[in-house]
Design a protein around this motif. Structure first.
Motif, short mmCIF file in Angstrom:
data_model
loop_
_atom_site.label_atom_id
_atom_site.label_comp_id
_atom_site.label_asym_id
_atom_site.label_seq_id
_atom_site.Cartn_x
_atom_site.Cartn_y
_atom_site.Cartn_z
N ILE A 66 0.92 -1.24 0.01
CA ILE A 66 0.07 -0.19 -0.02
C ILE A 66 1.03 1.32 0.05
CG2 ILE A 66 -1.66 1.34 1.41
CD1 ILE A 66 -2.88 -1.53 2.14
N ALA A 67 1.95 1.15 0.83
CA ALA A 67 3.02 2.29 0.80
C ALA A 67 3.56 2.63 -0.46
CB ALA A 67 4.06 2.17 2.08
N TYR A 68 3.75 1.42 -1.30
CA TYR A 68 4.54 1.69 -2.55
C TYR A 68 3.48 2.37 -3.54
CZ TYR A 68 6.03 0.68 -7.14
OH TYR A 68 6.40 0.73 -8.44
N ALA A 69 2.09 1.64 -3.44
CA ALA A 69 1.16 2.14 -4.15
C ALA A 69 0.86 3.60 -4.23
CB ALA A 69 -0.04 1.45 -4.28
N VAL A 70 0.94 4.03 -3.24
CA VAL A 70 1.04 5.60 -2.72
C VAL A 70 2.15 6.61 -3.23
CG1 VAL A 70 0.53 7.29 -0.99
CG2 VAL A 70 -0.87 5.15 -0.75
N VAL A 71 3.37 5.96 -2.77
CA VAL A 71 4.72 6.95 -3.11
C VAL A 71 4.77 6.44 -4.45
CG1 VAL A 71 7.02 7.09 -2.80
CG2 VAL A 71 5.51 6.61 -0.79
N GLY A 72 4.72 5.43 -5.16
CA GLY A 72 4.92 5.11 -6.55
C GLY A 72 4.00 5.78 -7.23
N GLY A 73 2.54 5.78 -6.92
CA GLY A 73 1.66 6.56 -7.76
C GLY A 73 1.66 8.14 -7.79
N LEU A 74 2.06 8.49 -6.80
CA LEU A 74 2.38 10.05 -6.72
C LEU A 74 3.63 10.51 -7.40
CD1 LEU A 74 1.59 10.84 -2.86
CD2 LEU A 74 -0.05 11.34 -4.87
N LEU A 75 4.62 9.56 -7.26
CA LEU A 75 5.82 9.84 -7.99
C LEU A 75 5.48 9.82 -9.68
CD1 LEU A 75 8.82 10.45 -7.96
CD2 LEU A 75 9.41 8.21 -7.78
N ALA A 76 4.50 8.71 -9.87
CA ALA A 76 4.51 8.60 -11.41
C ALA A 76 3.80 9.80 -11.61
CB ALA A 76 3.56 7.20 -11.66
N GLY A 136 4.45 -1.52 -12.19
CA GLY A 136 5.20 -2.28 -11.00
C GLY A 136 4.20 -2.70 -9.78
N LEU A 137 2.94 -2.21 -9.87
CA LEU A 137 2.02 -2.46 -9.05
C LEU A 137 1.70 -3.91 -9.20
CD1 LEU A 137 -0.22 0.68 -9.01
CD2 LEU A 137 1.11 -0.21 -7.00
N TRP A 138 1.84 -4.23 -10.61
CA TRP A 138 1.28 -5.87 -10.88
C TRP A 138 2.53 -6.85 -11.21
CZ3 TRP A 138 -1.11 -1.35 -12.59
CH2 TRP A 138 -2.43 -1.38 -11.93
N VAL A 139 3.74 -6.01 -11.61
CA VAL A 139 4.93 -6.78 -12.11
C VAL A 139 6.01 -6.32 -11.45
CG1 VAL A 139 6.37 -7.76 -13.81
CG2 VAL A 139 4.02 -6.82 -14.41
N THR A 140 6.27 -7.03 -10.04
CA THR A 140 7.35 -6.53 -9.03
C THR A 140 8.77 -6.30 -9.78
OG1 THR A 140 6.23 -7.73 -7.45
CG2 THR A 140 8.68 -7.08 -7.00
N PRO A 141 9.17 -7.03 -10.65
CA PRO A 141 10.78 -6.44 -11.23
C PRO A 141 10.55 -5.38 -12.00
CG PRO A 141 10.23 -8.92 -11.38
CD PRO A 141 8.89 -8.29 -10.90
N LEU A 142 9.44 -5.20 -12.77
CA LEU A 142 9.39 -3.76 -13.52
C LEU A 142 9.25 -2.77 -12.56
CD1 LEU A 142 9.33 -2.57 -16.27
CD2 LEU A 142 6.58 -3.12 -16.23
N GLY A 143 8.61 -3.01 -11.49
CA GLY A 143 8.39 -1.53 -10.51
C GLY A 143 9.79 -1.49 -9.93
#
Length: 118
Positions: free
Chosen positions: A7-17, A65-72
């Motif tokens: 969840i933290a990645y989704a928030v931080v990664g989403g905002l950074l995106a 990367g939310l779905w494909v970890t290595p890509l994230g």
């Protein structure tokens, strides 16, 4: 714990995106502030489309990367390296107005850590 990290990645990664998408768009549109900042650190004008493409690819990779970890993980590494390069570019020309680049480096590194831990 993994769910919380995801969840933290989704928030931080989403905002950074979102930030990367906006920055890529402004760079492609040759926004006056973006162009002035790039000129200050002596980035050739011809590099702007390439840099915008890197930002857009980073944004896409963070979301995918939310779905494909290595890509994230790969996207977060790339974005972190991009902003480390931005900080170095500022320091190289003795421009110490580098807070935005430094902050985005930290956010990208946080996204990387969170994606690895999730």
């Amino acid at each position: 714990m993994e769910t919380l990290m995801f969840i933290a990645y989704a928030v931080v990664g989403g905002l950074l995106a979102l930030v990367l998408t906006a920055s890529a768009t402004f760079t492609l549109q040759r926004n006056d502030q973006i162009v002035a900042s790039m000129q200050k650190v002596r980035v050739p004008d011809a590099w702007l489309p390439r840099l915008a493409t890197l930002k857009a690819a980073g944004a896409i990779g963070l979301v995918a990367g939310l779905w494909v970890t290595p890509l994230g993980v790969a996207a977060a590494i790339g974005v972190t390296l991009y902003f480390i390069g931005a900080v170095i570019s500022h320091l190289r020309v003795k421009d110490y107005d580098l807070a935005p680049a430094a902050a985005l480096t930290a956010v990208a590194a946080a996204a990387l850590a969170l994606r690895i831990l999730a």
